[in-house]
Design an enzyme around this catalytic site. Structure first.
Site, PDB file in Angstrom:
ATOM      1  N   THR A 165       0.847  -1.188   0.000  1.00  0.00           N
ATOM      2  CA  THR A 165       0.000   0.000   0.000  1.00  0.00           C
ATOM      3  C   THR A 165       0.881   1.237   0.000  1.00  0.00           C
ATOM      4  O   THR A 165       1.976   1.234   0.563  1.00  0.00           O
ATOM      5  CB  THR A 165      -0.909   0.042   1.234  1.00  0.00           C
ATOM      6  OG1 THR A 165      -0.108   0.261   2.405  1.00  0.00           O
ATOM      7  CG2 THR A 165      -1.675  -1.243   1.391  1.00  0.00           C
ATOM      8  N   GLU A 199      -5.897  -3.192   4.151  1.00  0.00           N
ATOM      9  CA  GLU A 199      -5.627  -3.994   5.334  1.00  0.00           C
ATOM     10  C   GLU A 199      -6.798  -4.875   5.761  1.00  0.00           C
ATOM     11  O   GLU A 199      -6.649  -5.721   6.646  1.00  0.00           O
ATOM     12  CB  GLU A 199      -5.245  -3.061   6.498  1.00  0.00           C
ATOM     13  CG  GLU A 199      -3.909  -2.361   6.335  1.00  0.00           C
ATOM     14  CD  GLU A 199      -3.958  -1.094   5.481  1.00  0.00           C
ATOM     15  OE1 GLU A 199      -2.969  -0.356   5.453  1.00  0.00           O
ATOM     16  OE2 GLU A 199      -5.005  -0.843   4.825  1.00  0.00           O
ATOM     17  N   LYS A 255     -10.833  21.582   9.075  1.00  0.00           N
ATOM     18  CA  LYS A 255     -11.077  22.181  10.396  1.00  0.00           C
ATOM     19  C   LYS A 255     -11.105  23.694  10.221  1.00  0.00           C
ATOM     20  O   LYS A 255     -10.067  24.340  10.099  1.00  0.00           O
ATOM     21  CB  LYS A 255      -9.983  21.748  11.362  1.00  0.00           C
ATOM     22  CG  LYS A 255      -9.834  20.223  11.459  1.00  0.00           C
ATOM     23  CD  LYS A 255      -8.599  19.834  12.238  1.00  0.00           C
ATOM     24  CE  LYS A 255      -8.409  18.323  12.215  1.00  0.00           C
ATOM     25  NZ  LYS A 255      -8.047  17.819  10.877  1.00  0.00           N
TER      26      LYS A 255
END
Length: 563
Positions: free
Chosen positions: A194, A343, A453
């Site tokens: 990955t 995963e 944010k």
């Protein structure tokens, strides 16, 4: 661990291990005449397929491959890849599915790190091999793969120096008798790498038991519960995600076990994919949103609407937006959303419409079809807060998705530190922020690293992309947060417009602001900056590359300010 009473064992009783070879054996039991098709070049039935799997095992044995050795595969999606899924693993060896879209330096790292012993490689990738071969440290033998042999076995000419032969020629002269042995079901079966945002690629690995259980989980959900209805009797399967990426989401194992008709498109060519879809009667696929978006917006789509109405497609890798879902459903394509990661093998949730939701008008179903799905059978999923406590599954509370299940990887190869982070506290940490409803729908808010944010609020970039997808003329979008002195971060968007439209940034902002004023959208959902591009940057597996977008947009904005 509680104390339990184990069943007594008779000395000669046989307890079959969960092995990939047992799924292969099923393919001959009921419908061995069904076909496996490769492009417009090759087709065979399951009898021939099983013979070729054993021939490949004999070839690899002759090349010195022993149980525990690693065999690397460089190929497009093909019948050969499917043969490797079963032959290499059933020998007790490890199959390394090489990500052909990595850089040569990253591919070199994965080959050496996985300690590959034999490489099977398509001639399209020989330039990559030439560039790195002198630095490969563990490989003993090379096998050439070429599509030219399906026209003329002599067409490939001389096999390059250092190669043991060409795949088809080696199989042709080899026995189809091979007895796959029994061994521990926890034996290592596959590995792939990955790509993270930092450091070298991480090696993910799976055992026979994990892949067997993942296949049983898929069978329960798509064949039993009919989440995305799949029947080997009526469906024709064609993956449009690469086989090097999480075993093409595990569906080739299921399709082979059930002896379903399978179609493999090889090197991706939109025209050939559409031709195979129509010619071979494909009804079941999975892909990333980019591929579906190309097809939905293709001028040819309306022409073949009748045939497309038989097609079921699972979307993964990135979020399925409401705009894309509506475009597909308008063509009759039944779209669904899946969720997982490398995963997790990967399926952890999948669209499942219950009796009440299934009866809703199709436009009302879009809300459900664009969710990340309902939690899959045998998977336990929770929402973890920063302090390690769990948030309630009320459809509102947010937390990081953590999971347990029988097919989740146990760590990263030779990387115990990152493996410990992955499984901190005994739960696999996904890095995804979500809520979960009382009836098990997973509502992804964002990746923890992609949440914007701003002004004390957490704004989902996925929700903003979903809002943009529903504006007329928007084909695709990506939203990222960039630093802002006043607000901390502010959202910025890339947009690909549909052919024939001339959108403007001001026009899009006005449309969004109108929705905000009506109370349909959050006040932060109007991007500060909108850039129009011909395409959205993607990773090697087709996901939106937000790291690259953040970097490039930041440079453009800083450049504009400094100018």
């Amino acid at each position: 661990m509680i104390q339990t009473k184990l069943i007594p064992r008779t000395a000669e009783a046989h307890e079959p291990p969960m092995l990939i070879k047992n799924m292969l054996a099923q393919s001959l039991r009921y419908e061995p005449q069904r076909e496996i098709v490769y492009r417009d070049l090759f087709r065979m039935n399951y009898v021939t397929f099983n013979q070729r799997v054993r021939q490949l095992a004999n070839v690899l044995t002759g090349l010195g491959v022993q149980p525990g050795d690693t065999v690397a595969m460089f190929d497009w999606d093909s019948h050969r890849y499917l043969e490797c899924f079963f032959a290499v693993t059933s020998m007790g060896a490890v199959l390394h599915t090489v990500n052909i879209r990595l850089s040569p330096a990253q591919i070199l790292y994965t080959v050496n790190h996985a300690q590959d012993k034999v490489i099977l490689i398509h001639d399209d990738f020989l330039p990559i091999l030439t560039a790195i071969k002198d630095q490969i440290t563990t490989v003993d033998k090379y096998v050439l793969i070429s599509d030219k042999v399906y026209v003329d076995l002599n067409a490939i000419g001389e096999v390059p120096a250092g190669f043991s032969g060409e795949y088809e020629a080696l199989l042709k002269g080899t026995s189809a008798e091979y007895e796959f042995p029994d061994f521990d079901e926890n034996t290592w079966a596959t590995t792939f790498y990955t790509t993270g945002t930092t450091g070298n690629p991480k090696g993910v690995y799976f055992s026979h038991r994990q892949l067997f259980m993942h296949t049983m989980g898929l069978a329960s959900y798509v064949c039993g519960y009919q989440a995305v209805p799949f029947s080997a009797m009526t469906d024709v399967y064609m993956p449009i995600t690469p086989m090097f990426h999480v075993h093409a989401w595990g569906f080739p194992f299921l399709a082979t076990m059930l002896s379903a008709k399978q179609v493999y498109a090889g090197r991706y060519d939109p025209e050939l994919v559409l031709k195979l879809l129509l010619q071979e009667g494909v009804t079941f696929s999975h892909c990333v949103p980019t591929i579906l978006n190309m097809l939905v917006n293709s001028p040819a789509a309306q022409k073949f609407k009748a045939q497309l109405s038989k097609w079921k497609v699972i979307i993964g890798g990135s979020a399925l937006t409401k705009g894309l879902a509506k475009g597909a459903l308008d063509l009759g394509i039944q779209v669904y959303q899946g969720y997982g990661m490398s995963e997790t093998a990967p399926i952890m949730s999948l669209t499942y419409l219950n009796d009440l939701e299934r009866d809703l008008p199709i436009d009302d179903q879009i809300e459900f079809r664009t969710r990340a799905g309902r939690i899959a059978p045998f998977i336990e999923m929770r929402l973890m807060n920063d302090d390690g406590t769990f948030a309630p599954h009320d459809g509102h509370a947010l937390g990081e998705i953590v999971a347990r299940g029988p097919w989740l990887t146990q760590g990263y190869y030779e990387d115990p530190e990152r493996g410990a982070d992955l499984w901190k506290g005994g739960w696999l940490h996904t890095g995804d922020v979500a809520s979960i409803t009382p009836d098990n729908w997973v509502l992804i808010s964002d990746r923890t690293k992609d949440v914007i944010k701003t002004g004390g609020e957490w704004v989902s970039s996925l929700d903003m992309e979903d809002a943009l997808s529903q504006l007329e003329g928007v084909a695709e979008s990506a939203v990222v947060g960039l630093p802002d002195e006043r607000w901390g971060e502010r959202p910025h968007a890339l947009i690909v417009q549909k052919p024939g439209y001339e959108l403007t940034a001001d026009g899009i902002k006005t449309e969004l602001q109108t929705k905000v004023d009506r109370g349909d959208l959050h006040k932060w959902y109007v991007p500060d900056r909108i850039l129009f591009v011909s395409e959205i940057p993607k990773t090697s597996v087709g996901k939106i590359d937000k790291k690259r977008i953040r970097s490039e947009m930041k440079e453009q904005i800083l450049g504009a300010v400094n100018a």
